[in-house]
Write an enzyme that holds these catalytic residues in place. Structure first.
Site, PDB file in Angstrom:
ATOM      1  N   ALA A 130       0.859  -1.200   0.000  1.00  0.00           N
ATOM      2  CA  ALA A 130       0.000   0.000   0.000  1.00  0.00           C
ATOM      3  C   ALA A 130       0.885   1.236   0.000  1.00  0.00           C
ATOM      4  CB  ALA A 130      -0.922   0.002   1.221  1.00  0.00           C
ATOM      5  N   GLY A 131       1.330   1.630  -1.203  1.00  0.00           N
ATOM      6  CA  GLY A 131       2.159   2.829  -1.357  1.00  0.00           C
ATOM      7  C   GLY A 131       1.285   3.964  -1.848  1.00  0.00           C
ATOM      8  N   ARG A 269      37.166  26.219 -13.675  1.00  0.00           N
ATOM      9  CA  ARG A 269      37.639  25.221 -14.643  1.00  0.00           C
ATOM     10  C   ARG A 269      37.957  25.895 -15.981  1.00  0.00           C
ATOM     11  NH1 ARG A 269      39.515  20.067 -15.702  1.00  0.00           N
ATOM     12  NH2 ARG A 269      38.525  19.174 -17.557  1.00  0.00           N
ATOM     13  N   GLY A 342      33.480  14.576 -16.420  1.00  0.00           N
ATOM     14  CA  GLY A 342      33.829  13.302 -15.786  1.00  0.00           C
ATOM     15  C   GLY A 342      33.946  13.424 -14.271  1.00  0.00           C
ATOM     16  N   GLU A 365       6.287  11.066  -0.421  1.00  0.00           N
ATOM     17  CA  GLU A 365       5.116  11.924  -0.128  1.00  0.00           C
ATOM     18  C   GLU A 365       4.204  12.033  -1.352  1.00  0.00           C
ATOM     19  OE1 GLU A 365       5.330  15.242   2.499  1.00  0.00           O
ATOM     20  OE2 GLU A 365       7.080  14.420   3.516  1.00  0.00           O
TER      21      GLU A 365
END
Ligand code: CAA
Length: 387
Positions: A130-131, A269, A342, A365
């Site tokens: 029961a989700g 970077r 990466g 929820e």
């Protein structure tokens, strides 16, 4: 964040939450992500900062602020660590049923220790079978004199292993379907209450999610929430309507936290002899992300303000903000990983954790498929008759 939209008290509250998040949560976020243990030092810092009961009325020991203030705090915590954000927010989820449906005596008994941060509370609604379909729960509560005897299992119980109270939903009348469900507050130390399996999760690893076993768990009849049996399903739905902006704020915080890191990284970077952030393709990604985050934040805060205004029909806007903010969080955190290249895929940088933490916000929820169902049902009801 557009500061003009908030009171000076809300700006101060957000600053207080941000300071705690930056000084206490961020330094240990990676450690708890690896260890998957409960960060008691963080819980104690929240308590000491007086933030535990933001949403609880002053007469029950809280700050007396509303859902909007709760959202401001959850966003700041989640910006540093998604698990710690939900570890805090789930106390609102667990205590809303008491606020919404509890008798005066029950509020006076359970809310002050939650407000002070002395005790935590969890929310026991879902079960293995029961989700999304809450109404099909199997946990039974049978009246026996001046007690109820509860038997069953609860699943996906966030904070269940560390909380002193658990708001547990159980069937008191199997003949009546959703109208035969009732809610109880079960206190730890009850011999029929046992914590079972700890889930080994993809993200939000700083917060425990466990199974709860109720085996001839006897609770006083006085611990039935409210005056009569059979109100539990509606109490759960009203609770979720109030709590979903909290998950949405967790999502906004995660998206904002990931964007903060991506801005810093792309500035530093260098590729092709220049800062990565100087490429227009990257700038457009940053622009899209900050726009999506602010749009999500404002919808969440509109939902929170609507709830705080006392308006009754809040299901649609609550589901809308949860749907939008959590989808934004998934997209933004994924795009931020992309901007790290990466390095984003490796644990040397904290960015991949944001993406892992974000995923659950689209699920718990109420899955985002359920949010769409709630929104569509409300929309069709509102527009019936061709208005
Ligand atoms: N407010 C008040 N009453 C409501 C309501 C609301 N928002 N929604 C429904 N109701 C009432 C209905 O009016 C109806 O009342 P009557 O019997 O008097 O007619 C009754 O409740 C049953 O309603 P439905 O027929 O609409 O119920 P349903 O079985 O079709 O289910 C649902 C509706 C929206 C799908 C609901 O089951 C639902 O929200 N499911 C998702 C559950 C969920 O969010 N679970 C997450 C649990 S918490 C968690 O994730 C763990 C954690 O710790 C973080």
């Amino acid at each position: 964040m557009i500061e003009e939209l908030y009171t000076p008290q809300q700006v101060e509250l957000r600053e207080r939450a941000r300071h705690l998040a930056e000084t206490v949560m961020r330094p240990v976020a990676a450690k708890y992500d690896v260890e998957q243990t409960y960060p008691w030092e963080v819980q104690h810092a929240i308590r000491d900062a007086g933030l535990s009961g933001v949403w609880i009325p002053e007469e029950y020991g809280g700050m007396g602020a509303g859902v909007l203030d709760l959202c401001l705090v959850v966003e700041e915590f989640s910006r540093a660590c998604g698990g710690m954000g939900v570890g805090f927010a789930v106390n609102a989820l667990g205590s809303f049923p008491i606020l919404v449906a509890g008798t005066e005596e029950q509020k006076m008994r359970w809310l002050p220790p939650i407000a002070s941060g002395e005790k935590l509370i969890a929310f026991g609604l879902s079960e293995k079978e029961a989700g999304s379909d809450v109404g099909s729960m199997q946990t039974r509560a049978e009246r026996d004199g001046d007690e109820y005897v509860i038997n069953g299992e609860k699943k996906w119980n966030t904070n269940g292993s560390v909380a002193s109270f658990n708001t547990v939903f159980a069937v008191t009348n199997p003949e009546r379907g959703a109208r035969g469900i009732s809610a109880f507050v079960v206190e730890d130390g009850n011999p029929g209450y046992r914590v079972g399996k700890h889930e080994d999760k993809m993200g939000i690893r700083a917060v425990p999610v466990v199974e709860i076993h109720l085996e001839n768990c006897r609770v006083p009849a006085a611990d039935l929430l409210g005056e009569t049996e059979g109100q539990g399903f509606k109490q759960a739905m009203i609770t979720l309507d109030r709590a979903r902006p909290g998950v949405a704020s967790q999502a906004v915080g995660l998206a904002q936290g990931a964007l903060d890191l991506a801005i810093e990284y792309t500035r530093e970077r260098e590729q092709f002899g220049q800062s990565v952030s100087s490429f227009q393709g990257v700038q457009w990604m940053l622009a899209d992300m900050t726009t999506q985050i602010e749009a999500a934040r404002q919808l969440v805060h509109a939902a929170a303000r609507t709830i705080d205004s006392g308006r009754k029909n809040i299901s649609k806007i609550s589901a809308m903000c949860k749907l939008m903010a959590t989808d934004v969080a998934m997209k933004v955190t994924t795009d931020c990983v992309q901007l790290f290249g990466g390095y984003g895929y490796c644990k040397d940088y904290p960015i991949e954790k944001y993406m892992r933490d974000a995923k659950i916000t689209q699920i718990y929820e109420g899955t985002n498929q359920i949010q769409r169902l709630v929104i569509a049902r409300s929309l069709l009801r509102e527009t019936a008759g061709g208005s």
